[in-house]
Design a protein around this motif. Structure first.
Motif, PDB file in Angstrom:
ATOM      1  N   CYS A  18       0.831  -1.198   0.000  1.00  0.00           N
ATOM      2  CA  CYS A  18       0.000   0.000   0.000  1.00  0.00           C
ATOM      3  C   CYS A  18       0.867   1.250   0.000  1.00  0.00           C
ATOM      4  CB  CYS A  18      -0.907   0.035   1.232  1.00  0.00           C
ATOM      5  SG  CYS A  18      -1.833  -1.480   1.534  1.00  0.00           S
ATOM      6  N   SER A  19       0.293   2.322  -0.491  1.00  0.00           N
ATOM      7  CA  SER A  19       0.916   3.634  -0.373  1.00  0.00           C
ATOM      8  C   SER A  19       0.073   4.505   0.543  1.00  0.00           C
ATOM      9  CB  SER A  19       1.076   4.289  -1.749  1.00  0.00           C
ATOM     10  OG  SER A  19      -0.182   4.382  -2.406  1.00  0.00           O
ATOM     11  N   ARG A  20       0.587   5.666   0.836  1.00  0.00           N
ATOM     12  CA  ARG A  20      -0.018   6.536   1.844  1.00  0.00           C
ATOM     13  C   ARG A  20      -1.404   7.015   1.434  1.00  0.00           C
ATOM     14  NH1 ARG A  20       3.652  11.533   3.290  1.00  0.00           N
ATOM     15  NH2 ARG A  20       2.645  12.403   1.441  1.00  0.00           N
ATOM     16  N   GLY A  21      -2.308   7.050   2.388  1.00  0.00           N
ATOM     17  CA  GLY A  21      -3.644   7.584   2.160  1.00  0.00           C
ATOM     18  C   GLY A  21      -3.829   8.904   2.890  1.00  0.00           C
ATOM     19  N   GLN A  22      -5.067   9.401   2.866  1.00  0.00           N
ATOM     20  CA  GLN A  22      -5.377  10.698   3.460  1.00  0.00           C
ATOM     21  C   GLN A  22      -5.920  10.592   4.879  1.00  0.00           C
ATOM     22  OE1 GLN A  22      -4.603  13.618   1.933  1.00  0.00           O
ATOM     23  NE2 GLN A  22      -3.662  12.247   0.419  1.00  0.00           N
ATOM     24  N   ALA A  23      -6.385   9.415   5.274  1.00  0.00           N
ATOM     25  CA  ALA A  23      -7.037   9.265   6.577  1.00  0.00           C
ATOM     26  C   ALA A  23      -6.038   9.435   7.715  1.00  0.00           C
ATOM     27  CB  ALA A  23      -7.709   7.887   6.667  1.00  0.00           C
ATOM     28  N   GLY A  24      -6.464  10.139   8.757  1.00  0.00           N
ATOM     29  CA  GLY A  24      -5.628  10.341   9.932  1.00  0.00           C
ATOM     30  C   GLY A  24      -6.363   9.938  11.193  1.00  0.00           C
ATOM     31  N   LEU A  25      -5.693  10.122  12.321  1.00  0.00           N
ATOM     32  CA  LEU A  25      -6.279   9.738  13.602  1.00  0.00           C
ATOM     33  C   LEU A  25      -7.052  10.872  14.270  1.00  0.00           C
ATOM     34  CD1 LEU A  25      -3.417   7.618  15.204  1.00  0.00           C
ATOM     35  CD2 LEU A  25      -5.646   6.792  14.446  1.00  0.00           C
ATOM     36  N   ASN A  26      -6.716  12.118  13.970  1.00  0.00           N
ATOM     37  CA  ASN A  26      -7.294  13.237  14.708  1.00  0.00           C
ATOM     38  C   ASN A  26      -8.813  13.301  14.603  1.00  0.00           C
ATOM     39  OD1 ASN A  26      -4.792  14.061  15.590  1.00  0.00           O
ATOM     40  ND2 ASN A  26      -4.488  15.538  13.943  1.00  0.00           N
ATOM     41  N   ASP A  27      -9.356  12.966  13.456  1.00  0.00           N
ATOM     42  CA  ASP A  27     -10.804  13.065  13.276  1.00  0.00           C
ATOM     43  C   ASP A  27     -11.467  11.695  13.138  1.00  0.00           C
ATOM     44  OD1 ASP A  27      -9.649  12.427  10.869  1.00  0.00           O
ATOM     45  OD2 ASP A  27     -10.810  13.858   9.667  1.00  0.00           O
ATOM     46  N   TRP A  28     -10.760  10.638  13.571  1.00  0.00           N
ATOM     47  CA  TRP A  28     -11.303   9.285  13.434  1.00  0.00           C
ATOM     48  C   TRP A  28     -12.189   8.956  14.631  1.00  0.00           C
ATOM     49  CZ3 TRP A  28      -9.063   4.213  15.320  1.00  0.00           C
ATOM     50  CH2 TRP A  28      -9.759   3.128  14.769  1.00  0.00           C
ATOM     51  N   PRO A  29     -13.468   8.653  14.426  1.00  0.00           N
ATOM     52  CA  PRO A  29     -14.372   8.391  15.552  1.00  0.00           C
ATOM     53  C   PRO A  29     -14.093   7.090  16.281  1.00  0.00           C
ATOM     54  CG  PRO A  29     -15.502   8.038  13.460  1.00  0.00           C
ATOM     55  CD  PRO A  29     -14.181   8.652  13.131  1.00  0.00           C
ATOM     56  N   GLY A  30     -13.284   6.205  15.693  1.00  0.00           N
ATOM     57  CA  GLY A  30     -12.998   4.935  16.343  1.00  0.00           C
ATOM     58  C   GLY A  30     -11.829   4.959  17.294  1.00  0.00           C
ATOM     59  N   LEU A  31     -11.269   6.144  17.545  1.00  0.00           N
ATOM     60  CA  LEU A  31     -10.061   6.224  18.368  1.00  0.00           C
ATOM     61  C   LEU A  31     -10.317   5.714  19.787  1.00  0.00           C
ATOM     62  CD1 LEU A  31      -7.106   7.121  18.549  1.00  0.00           C
ATOM     63  CD2 LEU A  31      -7.913   9.408  19.176  1.00  0.00           C
ATOM     64  N   TRP A  32     -11.352   6.227  20.442  1.00  0.00           N
ATOM     65  CA  TRP A  32     -11.719   5.797  21.790  1.00  0.00           C
ATOM     66  C   TRP A  32     -13.137   5.237  21.773  1.00  0.00           C
ATOM     67  CZ3 TRP A  32      -8.125   5.641  25.516  1.00  0.00           C
ATOM     68  CH2 TRP A  32      -7.013   6.486  25.406  1.00  0.00           C
ATOM     69  N   LYS A  33     -13.311   4.095  22.407  1.00  0.00           N
ATOM     70  CA  LYS A  33     -14.647   3.531  22.612  1.00  0.00           C
ATOM     71  C   LYS A  33     -14.750   3.059  24.058  1.00  0.00           C
ATOM     72  CE  LYS A  33     -15.491   2.001  17.842  1.00  0.00           C
ATOM     73  NZ  LYS A  33     -15.833   0.838  16.961  1.00  0.00           N
ATOM     74  N   GLY A  34     -15.967   3.098  24.606  1.00  0.00           N
ATOM     75  CA  GLY A  34     -16.073   2.716  26.003  1.00  0.00           C
ATOM     76  C   GLY A  34     -17.488   2.587  26.498  1.00  0.00           C
ATOM     77  N   TYR A  35     -17.636   2.629  27.821  1.00  0.00           N
ATOM     78  CA  TYR A  35     -18.919   2.405  28.478  1.00  0.00           C
ATOM     79  C   TYR A  35     -18.834   2.989  29.885  1.00  0.00           C
ATOM     80  CZ  TYR A  35     -16.033  -1.448  30.139  1.00  0.00           C
ATOM     81  OH  TYR A  35     -14.996  -2.187  30.655  1.00  0.00           O
ATOM     82  N   ALA A  36     -19.968   3.041  30.570  1.00  0.00           N
ATOM     83  CA  ALA A  36     -20.010   3.536  31.942  1.00  0.00           C
ATOM     84  C   ALA A  36     -20.258   2.376  32.898  1.00  0.00           C
ATOM     85  CB  ALA A  36     -21.107   4.579  32.097  1.00  0.00           C
TER      86      ALA A  36
END
Length: 379
Positions: free
Chosen positions: A179-197
């Motif tokens: 693969c070569s580099r894409g445009q997607a980054g981590l700053n605006d990725w909604p899957g970075l943190w997931k959790g529960y209470a």
């Protein structure tokens, strides 16, 4: 452990797989072989290329590409021990590369990244987005794994993050893509943190490589009330360890009951350690807990009055009680006089028998059809 020779483009490597488990398992697989062969071809006449290896398992990739002086980053703390052991077994390896983790990852830019594809789709998505930030403009990612272990939707995960340029022919049930580099980054990725209470209102979140990051594990749920009871009975200067902490849920439960406790968190996954630190700082600002990225309990951690544990029962493709047995031995060595191990385990793994190898006193505190809660001590 078992040992055997891996044939690489630079000659054979004697590799061992440390730890317990199935003694017949090798320290590499066909995906390692295919990645090494493909990387060696791409790196012909590129002795100056900057190479990064991500999540090598036991050192096959790191030592097989040693002449390119690769940089290493791995989530699993066990790679350091395995790499040191395998470097000693191969005198041709001049210098062992240093392993970094996601607590202190290397900075770009890299000309070639060699990546073991993880089983978790979210972790793969995280890795590819992170790699977009450290790959050079003309850099390439070589990603490989055993076909049966590739995560669901892996084709879509790659398509959403990077540009897939070539899918190499499968070999021995292994697959490698370039693969070569894409445009997607981590700053605006909604899957970075997931959790529960939790029921006590504490919010628990985790990064993608962490076990049970989206909902409370049912074994942990059975253990939580016993954590509260156990820490409530401790003395004022008690030390508590959340061993194999994951997102830190057991330690967070302990702090909810006794904020003044001395808490230590340790996990083999650097993303787990980062997640536990994140959760403690948000739920209990000002608490000075200790965090270790380690395969078990570091010797310097000292002795504990209470050790909390929900032991993992799988390591890559290997399922069994070998990880738990190693953690039991370490826990027994690190209990203070009168200290206790409080744990939950799958009923079918028979921990009521294996715990007695290291703890003279073992009692069952709770059970449901799938899980059993035990308390164990040396006296």
């Amino acid at each position: 452990m078992t040992s055997a020779k891996l044939q690489t483009p630079d000659g054979p490597l004697l590799l061992v797989r440390p730890g317990g488990g199935d003694k017949s398992l090798r320290a590499w697989d066909a995906a390692d072989e295919l990645l090494l062969d493909t990387a060696a071809t791409l790196l012909q006449d590129r002795s100056d290329a900057r190479v990064l290896i991500v999540d090598d398992q036991f050192g096959a990739l790191s030592l097989g590409l040693a002449r390119f002086a690769p940089e290493l980053v791995a989530d699993n703390a066990g790679l350091t021990e395995a790499l040191a052991m395998n470097a000693r077994a191969n005198p041709s390896v001049a210098e062992m590369p240093r392993v970094t983790s996601w607590q202190d990852p290397p900075e770009g830019s890299f000309d070639l990244v060699v990546l073991r594809i993880p089983r978790q789709a979210d972790y793969l998505a995280w890795l590819l987005r992170w790699l977009n930030g450290v790959l050079s403009e003309q850099g390439r990612i070589l990603a490989g794994g055993m076909i049966k272990h590739l995560p669901d939707r892996s084709v879509d995960v790659f398509a959403e993050a990077v540009v897939t340029e070539q899918v190499f022919p499968a070999r021995k049930k292994a697959r490698v893509v370039m693969c070569s580099r894409g445009q997607a980054g981590l700053n605006d990725w909604p899957g970075l943190w997931k959790g529960y209470a939790l029921d006590n209102g504490v919010r628990v979140e985790a990064l993608p490589a962490v076990f049970a990051r989206e909902k409370l594990d049912i074994g942990t749920r059975l253990l939580l009330p016993h954590v509260t009871a156990a820490v409530s009975a401790l003395g004022d200067d008690a030390r508590v360890l959340d061993l194999a902490c994951g997102n830190g849920v057991l330690g967070l439960q302990a702090l909810s009951a006794r904020r003044e406790l001395s808490l230590t968190f340790t996990d083999v996954s650097s993303q787990a350690v980062l997640s536990a630190r994140h959760n403690v700082s948000r739920a209990f600002p000002g608490i000075e807990a200790t965090f270790h990225h380690a395969d078990g309990i570091p010797e310097e951690a000292g002795a504990f009055d209470l050790i909390l544990l929900n032991p993992p029962f799988h390591e890559g493709g290997v399922v069994g009680d070998h990880i738990a047995l190693r953690l039991f031995r370490q826990a027994a060595r690190h209990l203070a006089p009168g200290g206790r191990l409080l744990m939950v385990g799958n009923r079918h793994l028979g921990y009521h028998r294996t715990l007695k190898r290291d703890f003279p006193k073992v009692s069952q505190l709770d059970a449901d059809p799938k899980f059993v809660v035990f308390q164990a001590g040396r006296s």
